[in-house]
Design an enzyme around this catalytic site. Sequence first.
Site, PDB file in Angstrom:
ATOM      1  N   ARG A 160       0.825  -1.219   0.000  1.00 41.20           N
ATOM      2  CA  ARG A 160       0.000   0.000   0.000  1.00 41.20           C
ATOM      3  C   ARG A 160       0.856   1.264   0.000  1.00 41.20           C
ATOM      4  O   ARG A 160       0.523   2.258   0.637  1.00 41.20           O
ATOM      5  CB  ARG A 160      -0.951   0.053   1.211  1.00 41.20           C
ATOM      6  N   SER A 237     -11.106   0.568   3.275  1.00 38.93           N
ATOM      7  CA  SER A 237     -10.477   0.213   4.546  1.00 38.93           C
ATOM      8  C   SER A 237      -9.869   1.464   5.161  1.00 38.93           C
ATOM      9  O   SER A 237      -9.089   2.155   4.501  1.00 38.93           O
ATOM     10  CB  SER A 237      -9.364  -0.809   4.329  1.00 38.93           C
ATOM     11  N   GLU A 342      -5.269   4.355   6.088  1.00 36.41           N
ATOM     12  CA  GLU A 342      -4.963   4.081   4.683  1.00 36.41           C
ATOM     13  C   GLU A 342      -5.343   5.260   3.775  1.00 36.41           C
ATOM     14  O   GLU A 342      -4.579   5.615   2.885  1.00 36.41           O
ATOM     15  CB  GLU A 342      -5.678   2.806   4.225  1.00 36.41           C
TER      16      GLU A 342
HETATM   17  C1  LIG Z   1     -15.525   0.787  -1.112  1.00 36.61           C
HETATM   18  C2  LIG Z   1     -14.033   0.942  -1.310  1.00 36.61           C
HETATM   19  C3  LIG Z   1     -13.248  -0.186  -1.487  1.00 36.61           C
HETATM   20  C4  LIG Z   1     -11.861  -0.066  -1.679  1.00 36.61           C
HETATM   21  N1  LIG Z   1     -11.112  -1.191  -1.844  1.00 36.61           N
HETATM   22  C5  LIG Z   1      -9.774  -1.094  -2.042  1.00 36.61           C
HETATM   23  C6  LIG Z   1      -8.976  -2.259  -2.205  1.00 36.61           C
HETATM   24  O1  LIG Z   1      -9.470  -3.387  -2.218  1.00 36.61           O
HETATM   25  N2  LIG Z   1      -7.641  -2.094  -2.377  1.00 36.61           N
HETATM   26  C7  LIG Z   1      -7.055  -0.862  -2.408  1.00 36.61           C
HETATM   27  O2  LIG Z   1      -5.831  -0.793  -2.567  1.00 36.61           O
HETATM   28  N3  LIG Z   1      -7.781   0.259  -2.245  1.00 36.61           N
HETATM   29  C8  LIG Z   1      -9.119   0.172  -2.070  1.00 36.61           C
HETATM   30  N4  LIG Z   1      -9.879   1.308  -1.893  1.00 36.61           N
HETATM   31  C9  LIG Z   1      -9.215   2.616  -1.883  1.00 36.61           C
HETATM   32  C10 LIG Z   1      -9.289   3.358  -3.241  1.00 36.61           C
HETATM   33  O3  LIG Z   1     -10.359   2.896  -4.004  1.00 36.61           O
HETATM   34  C11 LIG Z   1      -8.031   3.205  -4.034  1.00 36.61           C
HETATM   35  O4  LIG Z   1      -6.932   3.693  -3.316  1.00 36.61           O
HETATM   36  C12 LIG Z   1      -8.119   3.964  -5.376  1.00 36.61           C
HETATM   37  O5  LIG Z   1      -6.992   3.672  -6.160  1.00 36.61           O
HETATM   38  C13 LIG Z   1      -8.245   5.469  -5.210  1.00 36.61           C
HETATM   39  O6  LIG Z   1      -8.527   5.996  -6.478  1.00 36.61           O
HETATM   40  P1  LIG Z   1      -9.214   7.404  -6.663  1.00 36.61           P
HETATM   41  O7  LIG Z   1      -9.183   7.718  -8.114  1.00 36.61           O
HETATM   42  O8  LIG Z   1     -10.550   7.403  -6.028  1.00 36.61           O
HETATM   43  O9  LIG Z   1      -8.205   8.347  -5.885  1.00 36.61           O
HETATM   44  P2  LIG Z   1      -8.528   9.623  -4.991  1.00 36.61           P
HETATM   45  O10 LIG Z   1      -9.208   9.178  -3.754  1.00 36.61           O
HETATM   46  O11 LIG Z   1      -9.200  10.663  -5.793  1.00 36.61           O
HETATM   47  O12 LIG Z   1      -7.069  10.099  -4.624  1.00 36.61           O
HETATM   48  C14 LIG Z   1      -6.243   9.344  -3.752  1.00 36.61           C
HETATM   49  C15 LIG Z   1      -4.851   9.962  -3.718  1.00 36.61           C
HETATM   50  O13 LIG Z   1      -4.217   9.827  -4.973  1.00 36.61           O
HETATM   51  C16 LIG Z   1      -3.905  11.113  -5.511  1.00 36.61           C
HETATM   52  N5  LIG Z   1      -4.132  11.017  -6.959  1.00 36.61           N
HETATM   53  C17 LIG Z   1      -5.245  10.582  -7.583  1.00 36.61           C
HETATM   54  N6  LIG Z   1      -5.050  10.567  -8.909  1.00 36.61           N
HETATM   55  C18 LIG Z   1      -3.807  11.020  -9.130  1.00 36.61           C
HETATM   56  C19 LIG Z   1      -3.016  11.255 -10.301  1.00 36.61           C
HETATM   57  N7  LIG Z   1      -3.475  11.011 -11.529  1.00 36.61           N
HETATM   58  N8  LIG Z   1      -1.755  11.734 -10.153  1.00 36.61           N
HETATM   59  C20 LIG Z   1      -1.267  11.993  -8.924  1.00 36.61           C
HETATM   60  N9  LIG Z   1      -1.956  11.804  -7.788  1.00 36.61           N
HETATM   61  C21 LIG Z   1      -3.203  11.305  -7.895  1.00 36.61           C
HETATM   62  C22 LIG Z   1      -4.820  12.081  -4.806  1.00 36.61           C
HETATM   63  O14 LIG Z   1      -4.285  13.388  -4.794  1.00 36.61           O
HETATM   64  C23 LIG Z   1      -4.870  11.468  -3.430  1.00 36.61           C
HETATM   65  O15 LIG Z   1      -3.704  11.791  -2.713  1.00 36.61           O
HETATM   66  C24 LIG Z   1     -11.262   1.207  -1.693  1.00 36.61           C
HETATM   67  C25 LIG Z   1     -12.069   2.350  -1.507  1.00 36.61           C
HETATM   68  C26 LIG Z   1     -13.438   2.215  -1.314  1.00 36.61           C
HETATM   69  C27 LIG Z   1     -14.285   3.435  -1.130  1.00 36.61           C
END
Ligand SMILES: Cc1cc2nc3c(=O)[nH]c(=O)nc-3n(C[C@H](O)[C@H](O)[C@H](O)COP(=O)(O)OP(=O)(O)OC[C@H]3O[C@@H](n4cnc5c(N)ncnc54)[C@H](O)[C@@H]3O)c2cc1C
Length: 350
Positions: A160, A237, A342
Amino acid sequence: MRLADFTTVRLGGPARAFARAETEDELIDAVRSADAAGHPVLILGGGSNLVVADEGFDGTVIQVATRGVTRGASASANPGELTAAAGEEWDGVVARTVAEGLAGLECLSGIPGLTGATPMQNVGAYGQEVSDTITRVRVWDRVAAEVLELPAASCGFGYRTSRFRGSERFVVLSVTFTLAAQARSAPIRYAELAATLGVAPGDRVDGAEARAAVIELRQRKGMVIDPADPDTRSAGSFFLNPVLDPATLAAVEAAARTRCGPDTRVPRFDAGNGQVKVPAAWLIERAGFTRGYNPGDGARISSKHTLALVNAGSASTAALLSLAREIRDGVHAAFGVTLTPEPILVNATL
Ligand SMILES: Cc1cc2nc3c(=O)[nH]c(=O)nc-3n(C[C@H](O)[C@H](O)[C@H](O)COP(=O)(O)OP(=O)(O)OC[C@H]3O[C@@H](n4cnc5c(N)ncnc54)[C@H](O)[C@@H]3O)c2cc1C
């Protein structure tokens, strides 16, 4: 405009400025302009790993909305090579790989968010991590003011984590994966998933079958966003699984035997270098927090999964963080282990 409208936990106050970038040029220009003006920048993907303060973010939020998926662009490219723009919805990319007979991402089905965020925390689930298949990440380097192609080996991927997490230097523009061109899945490593599929760990199954099983398991835990399921109004999580050295594990085992009975065995997964990963959910439950635990100010523990903290509808970020602190402190008092969050906390601390 409240950032609550852009996060899966539906929390977060206003941003000073908001820009949506639909092309790579727009994305780079928006970041360059904010940097030139000295404004703090928050890159926004699907908002599924963000907890934003009730006070909001005093800077420019740049929403990534770039699109495009290409298979092995050059004739010499590996047939399993696939490049996705940062703004591509992650589960759509996974679905496409499975439909096209590419293996390596199927166990990452059902995870919300966008592709560009997956390298940030080396997204992982059910025995796969994006670092297993990422070969390079194309980024805008805000310090050097140039576009770079970073090979996977220089991305610092770990559990992670990566060199991107906690650093605001790089904006991910696109991610390239090298997948196996085969309809069978990668070997199923995760015991719970293997049992659901009725195979032995290490076996392969049809890729579509693996994807369906993962989504079903995730739905049961409230880990697939569903507006009809209030348990999915979360940031996934909330805590990382702590990685423990042998001495700390021994102390946790001793505390667990005292607390839960002499035959208690602390579950663990090998984390390399003599360390083990202990499920945070197990520690939280043994510390006395049950599914659905609700201190009454709008934030509660999911009724399906102890690790997810849910906005029951009327929560504030302050209430969510207060619940998270209560859990962190409870686990520390019971086992001497400090859980770390996380999600990325914006303008907030635990
Ligand atoms: C119901 C649920 C289940 C989940 N299950 C998992 C799982 O099984 N495994 C897991 O690892 N995670 C899980 N997650 C966490 C999350 O979905 C992941 O971390 C996902 O990759 C976040 O993507 P996002 O586009 O929503 O990022 P955001 O939440 O929009 O951003 C997260 C971070 O990344 C940065 N960021 C986003 N895009 C970019 C970019 N293009 N360039 C630079 N920085 C960037 C943002 O500034 C921020 O710091 C879960 C979340 C939820 C709500």
